[in-house]
Write a protein that holds these residues in place. Structure first.
Motif, PDB file in Angstrom:
ATOM      1  N   LEU A 273      -1.134 -17.867   4.712  1.00  0.00           N
ATOM      2  CA  LEU A 273      -2.291 -18.029   5.971  1.00  0.00           C
ATOM      3  C   LEU A 273      -2.349 -19.555   6.611  1.00  0.00           C
ATOM      4  O   LEU A 273      -2.671 -19.490   7.714  1.00  0.00           O
TER       5      LEU A 273
ATOM      6  N   ALA B 143       1.891  -9.780   8.387  1.00  0.00           N
ATOM      7  CA  ALA B 143       1.022  -9.989   7.093  1.00  0.00           C
ATOM      8  C   ALA B 143       1.598  -8.579   6.275  1.00  0.00           C
ATOM      9  O   ALA B 143       1.737  -8.898   5.024  1.00  0.00           O
TER      10      ALA B 143
ATOM     11  N   VAL C 167      -1.078 -15.913  -0.806  1.00  0.00           N
ATOM     12  CA  VAL C 167      -1.926 -15.642   0.469  1.00  0.00           C
ATOM     13  C   VAL C 167      -2.475 -16.591   1.151  1.00  0.00           C
ATOM     14  O   VAL C 167      -2.359 -17.001   2.299  1.00  0.00           O
TER      15      VAL C 167
END
Length: 224
Positions: free
Chosen positions: A63, A148, A59
């Motif tokens: 990002l 996402a 994650v």
């Protein structure tokens, strides 16, 4: 919510490679052979710790890279990815296949939930030097520009596939018990003596998958 099939296949293909993680399999075999009390719970804690660690790292990387990739021309990005894939394939031929001492997570001195969490984190840190498939999957998902909601599902599927060997080994032990002991011991010895060879194969195949994913979509169909 749709995802390019080539991206899904490439990421899951790399996840299957990560199933060959020598550290995770070795630790699972060690726990099964040691037969501590509450072994099922301890093994679950260990596998969940490994999976969650890789998921959270993914994650963070997604990002961070997601903010960087839009600034890179897609053609340039494809050339970079393809070059990395070729470089990994070539490098795989130069990896020493002889086992090295001290290149595996330490066995726990006690069998507690806390020690399994520490062991899971130890495996996560130790596996960085063999995490080429994982980082390749992150790069592929980033370059595909997935939203996402999509990459979270794909990343979750990746880490589940990655820890599947531990689950399968536990199920085999639960069903067959003593009949698996000798086989598990043999597999444990084999892992200890063939880690370098397995790493060479993992990096080489990961390089091929990363390279193929970098090809234009019309060529990727032909070679895929």
């Amino acid at each position: 919510m749709t995802m390019p099939i080539t991206t899904v296949l490439a990421v899951l293909g790399l996840a299957v490679l990560d199933m060959l993680s020598p550290a995770l399999i070795a630790v699972t075999l060690y726990l099964l052979l040691a037969r501590p009390r509450r072994m099922g719970l301890l093994l679950i804690v260990y596998l969940v710790t490994v999976a969650v660690s890789y998921f959270l790292l993914g994650v963070v990387l997604m990002l961070g890279l997601g903010a960087l990739v839009p600034a890179i021309d897609p053609t340039v990005g494809a050339w970079i990815q393809g070059t990395i894939g070729v470089g990994l394939f070539i490098a795989s031929w130069f990896i020493p296949t002889k086992p090295r001492e001290g290149r595996s997570p330490e066995h726990p001195r006690s069998f507690t939930v806390r020690s399994m969490v520490i062991l899971g984190l130890d495996t996560w840190l130790f596996e960085f030097y063999t995490a080429v498939p994982y980082f390749g999957a992150i790069a592929i998902m980033t370059s595909a520009g997935l939203p996402a909601a999509s990459w979270l599902i794909l990343l979750g599927a990746y880490v589940i596939v990655m820890v599947l060997p531990g689950i399968v080994l536990f199920i085999a032990w639960a069903l067959l018990r003593s009949r698996m002991t000798e086989r598990f011991e043999r597999w444990q010895r084999k892992i200890e003596t063939s880690t370098g060879s397995a790493l060479s194969w993992i990096i080489g195949i990961a390089g091929v998958l990363i390279f193929l994913d970098a090809l234009p979509s019309d060529l990727a169909v032909v070679f895929g």
